[in-house]
Design an enzyme around this catalytic site. Structure first.
Site, mmCIF file in Angstrom:
data_model
loop_
_atom_site.group_PDB
_atom_site.id
_atom_site.type_symbol
_atom_site.label_atom_id
_atom_site.label_comp_id
_atom_site.label_asym_id
_atom_site.label_seq_id
_atom_site.Cartn_x
_atom_site.Cartn_y
_atom_site.Cartn_z
ATOM 1 N N THR A 37 0.830 -1.203 0.000
ATOM 2 C CA THR A 37 0.000 0.000 0.000
ATOM 3 C C THR A 37 0.863 1.251 0.000
ATOM 4 O O THR A 37 1.986 1.260 0.519
ATOM 5 C CB THR A 37 -0.886 0.046 1.263
ATOM 6 O OG1 THR A 37 -0.042 0.091 2.419
ATOM 7 C CG2 THR A 37 -1.785 -1.161 1.365
ATOM 8 N N LYS A 140 -6.299 -14.205 13.640
ATOM 9 C CA LYS A 140 -7.365 -15.200 13.808
ATOM 10 C C LYS A 140 -7.098 -16.406 12.926
ATOM 11 O O LYS A 140 -7.292 -17.561 13.345
ATOM 12 C CB LYS A 140 -8.713 -14.584 13.450
ATOM 13 C CG LYS A 140 -9.860 -15.596 13.433
ATOM 14 C CD LYS A 140 -11.188 -14.965 13.090
ATOM 15 C CE LYS A 140 -12.291 -16.025 13.035
ATOM 16 N NZ LYS A 140 -13.629 -15.452 12.793
ATOM 17 N N HIS A 279 13.317 -2.082 54.063
ATOM 18 C CA HIS A 279 11.920 -2.524 54.133
ATOM 19 C C HIS A 279 10.948 -1.390 53.832
ATOM 20 O O HIS A 279 9.952 -1.184 54.531
ATOM 21 C CB HIS A 279 11.631 -3.160 55.490
ATOM 22 C CG HIS A 279 12.532 -4.319 55.803
ATOM 23 N ND1 HIS A 279 12.455 -5.520 55.133
ATOM 24 C CD2 HIS A 279 13.566 -4.435 56.681
ATOM 25 C CE1 HIS A 279 13.391 -6.343 55.600
ATOM 26 N NE2 HIS A 279 14.077 -5.703 56.527
ATOM 27 N N ARG A 442 0.575 7.427 67.471
ATOM 28 C CA ARG A 442 1.603 8.449 67.305
ATOM 29 C C ARG A 442 2.557 8.520 68.506
ATOM 30 O O ARG A 442 3.717 8.941 68.371
ATOM 31 C CB ARG A 442 0.926 9.802 67.066
ATOM 32 C CG ARG A 442 1.805 10.799 66.315
ATOM 33 C CD ARG A 442 0.963 11.809 65.584
ATOM 34 N NE ARG A 442 0.224 11.172 64.499
ATOM 35 C CZ ARG A 442 0.723 10.932 63.297
ATOM 36 N NH1 ARG A 442 1.958 11.301 63.006
ATOM 37 N NH2 ARG A 442 0.003 10.337 62.379
ATOM 38 N N PHE A 467 -1.829 15.218 62.298
ATOM 39 C CA PHE A 467 -1.969 15.953 63.571
ATOM 40 C C PHE A 467 -1.742 15.051 64.776
ATOM 41 O O PHE A 467 -1.855 13.830 64.708
ATOM 42 C CB PHE A 467 -3.331 16.645 63.663
ATOM 43 C CG PHE A 467 -4.533 15.726 63.625
ATOM 44 C CD1 PHE A 467 -4.800 14.813 64.641
ATOM 45 C CD2 PHE A 467 -5.434 15.797 62.574
ATOM 46 C CE1 PHE A 467 -5.910 13.998 64.622
ATOM 47 C CE2 PHE A 467 -6.559 14.983 62.534
ATOM 48 C CZ PHE A 467 -6.787 14.077 63.556
ATOM 49 N N ARG A 514 -1.652 17.378 55.196
ATOM 50 C CA ARG A 514 -1.263 16.088 55.782
ATOM 51 C C ARG A 514 -0.524 15.250 54.747
ATOM 52 O O ARG A 514 -0.786 15.357 53.549
ATOM 53 C CB ARG A 514 -2.527 15.344 56.234
ATOM 54 C CG ARG A 514 -2.245 14.068 57.010
ATOM 55 C CD ARG A 514 -3.530 13.391 57.415
ATOM 56 N NE ARG A 514 -4.139 12.650 56.315
ATOM 57 C CZ ARG A 514 -5.307 12.010 56.391
ATOM 58 N NH1 ARG A 514 -6.019 12.082 57.507
ATOM 59 N NH2 ARG A 514 -5.773 11.349 55.353
#
Length: 518
Positions: A37, A140, A279, A442, A467, A514
């Site tokens: 083509t 296919k 880790h 915490r 926090f 945060r």
């Protein structure tokens, strides 16, 4: 009928013309008739090789600016006819259609066009239609047709053309590659269309597709009884998976996980920075005027835990850094480069893995995490222009920090982002001195950070990724002698926390942002 198919007729239509000249010449010399083509046919004809234009086969000139040229029964019947069936052979004869034994197609460069920043209309024009149809039809019908979509297979093509053709097993393998090729292409198109069609208030598209190719089978997974492999996305951003390994043993599953975490941490800083990971958590993190100085400071954070760690830098490794690290047992060093003298020093350690990784962090804005039965997607946690800028912090306790203290607070706040929650980080002079990570409350994180800092806790600054829900966690830091604290704020007991800082005469800033990291 024989398992092999002698190649008599080939259809070639390729955008990527790598190796096309050698391919066409070899097929011609093997007596293969070529149908082609557009520009592919023109390039073959320019070599003086006989080539039949597709329009001569279809009896219909291409139209609509090339959108329609191969979508015709005279082409697709030749691709899809199952020559094991006598009725198919008879129908081809009745219709005067010749079958193809070989189809070589690759597709318009859709992903490259999108990546170039082209307009929507330009990208639309690079959505291939005829190409995928030919690839799917040939794949296919791999019982009869060999479909090739990758120029790296041209050597196999020429070998088959000179011989008896491809075996069924070879055609099956080529068909599998072809279907993967089209699937990847369709996913890229569908994902792009979903992105441009999403409404402004729709952060995530209704459908997400991704394609990954196996790059490497690993020795084992997190533990020796687990199997593992590394996959990469052909069109995705580059990261630790694309690292070039210069030296050392092969990478393990855990090496990749830790190296990725280290790289993320190191590139959180503009200054020369070094992260040491164990880790998936940092046991050393520091900046410096040079990368060697940053390494020495990072190693001093926790020398015991640094044994067997994974190191990442955001600058090339120098001779001075290499001399400092070579006598410390280290699994991996990931860096944007290694000076020749550094490489010479580090290569004296046979097992030490040396990785050259892309020099910038990924630009992807979405991250994905698998869960049972599905995946979670979220925008990446990046530093915000408001809450992460010290100029926008709110002083809630004590006196305004001097420039040195504020610089340490800024470092501690950026550093705590790479620590698994709950996270507390103590810092001094641009280096972490104590890190408490991954605890379920915490208070325990604060105790762990203080314990690891030991005498260095006094006079350090502290950061908390979220926090303080009560004053007790902060009190651990105050009792250890920290001089300033930065935290997001936002607890219903903020006043109690602020009161504790004021009572100790300690400076405290709230960021309003945060940085949980699970």
């Amino acid at each position: 009928m024989s398992d092999t198919r002698k190649i008599k007729r080939a259809l070639i239509s390729v955008y990527d013309k790598t190796g096309l000249n050698e391919l066409a010449q070899g097929l011609h010399e093997s007596g293969v008739a070529i149908v082609s083509t557009g520009s592919t046919a023109a390039q073959i004809a320019a070599l003086g090789i006989p080539v039949t234009q597709v329009q001569e086969v279809t009896g219909f000139a291409e139209c609509l600016d090339g959108r329609v040229k191969t979508l015709h029964p005279n082409i697709h019947a030749g691709l899809l006819a199952d020559l094991r069936e006598q009725s198919h052979q008879q129908q081809l004869a009745d219709l005067n259609i010749e079958p193809f034994e070989l189809v070589i197609v690759n597709l318009y460069p859709f992903s490259q066009t999108v990546a170039s920043g082209a307009s929507v209309d330009e990208c639309i024009e690079q959505i291939d239609i005829g190409g995928p149809a030919m690839v799917r039809g040939s794949a296919k019908n791999h019982a009869n047709v060999a479909i090739v979509v990758d120029p790296t297979h041209y050597k196999e093509v020429l070998s088959a053309a000179r011989g008896e053709g491809f075996t069924h097993a070879q055609r099956l393998a080529l068909a599998t590659t072809a279907f993967r090729h089209v699937a990847s292409y369709d996913v890229a198109v569908a994902s792009w269309l979903g992105g441009i069609s999403a409404t402004r208030d729709e952060a995530f598209p209704a459908w997400v597709g991704s394609v990954y190719e196996r790059a490497e089978t690993l020795r084992y997974g997190e533990n020796p009884h687990q199997q593992a492999a590394l996959y990469v996305s052909p069109s995705g951003p580059e990261g630790i998976a694309q690292a070039e390994q210069l030296h050392g043993k092969e990478m393990s599953y855990n090496n990749y996980v830790d190296a990725d975490a280290a790289r993320r941490a190191a590139y959180d800083f503009a200054e020369p920075a070094v992260a040491i990971i164990k880790h998936a958590n940092p046991c050393g993190l520091a900046v410096g005027e040079t990368i060697a100085q940053a390494y020495l400071r990072a190693h001093a954070t926790d020398p015991v835990s640094a044994f067997g760690g994974v190191i990442a830098t955001n600058r090339p490794v120098t001779k001075e850094m290499a001399a400092a690290v070579v006598d410390v047992f280290t699994e991996v060093i990931s860096a944007p480069g290694f000076d020749p003298e550094a490489l010479e020093i580090l290569q004296t350690k046979p097992s030490l893995r040396l990785l050259v990784t892309p020099a910038v962090a990924e630009t992807e804005s979405i991250e994905t995490r698998p869960i049972s039965g599905g995946i979670l997607r979220q925008t990446k946690d990046v530093f915000q222009a408001d809450g992460d800028n010290p100029a926008n912090w709110t002083l809630v306790a004590g006196s305004t920090a001097d420039s040195d203290t504020l610089a340490d607070l800024a470092f501690a706040w950026r550093a705590v982002r790479c620590v698994k929650s709950n996270a507390i980080l103590l810092a001094s002079d641009g280096a972490a001195v104590g890190i408490g990570m991954g605890q379920v409350n915490r208070v325990d994180s604060a105790k762990l950070a203080v314990a690891r800092a030991d005498s260095r806790a006094a006079g350090s600054v502290a950061s908390s990724d979220a926090f303080f829900p009560f004053a007790d966690g902060l009190q651990v830091l105050l009792d250890a002698g920290v001089r300033a604290v930065v935290a997001p704020g936002g607890s219903v007991r903020d006043e109690e926390v602020i009161a504790a800082a004021n009572a100790a005469g300690v400076t405290m800033y709230f960021t309003g942002t945060r940085h949980f990291f699970h």
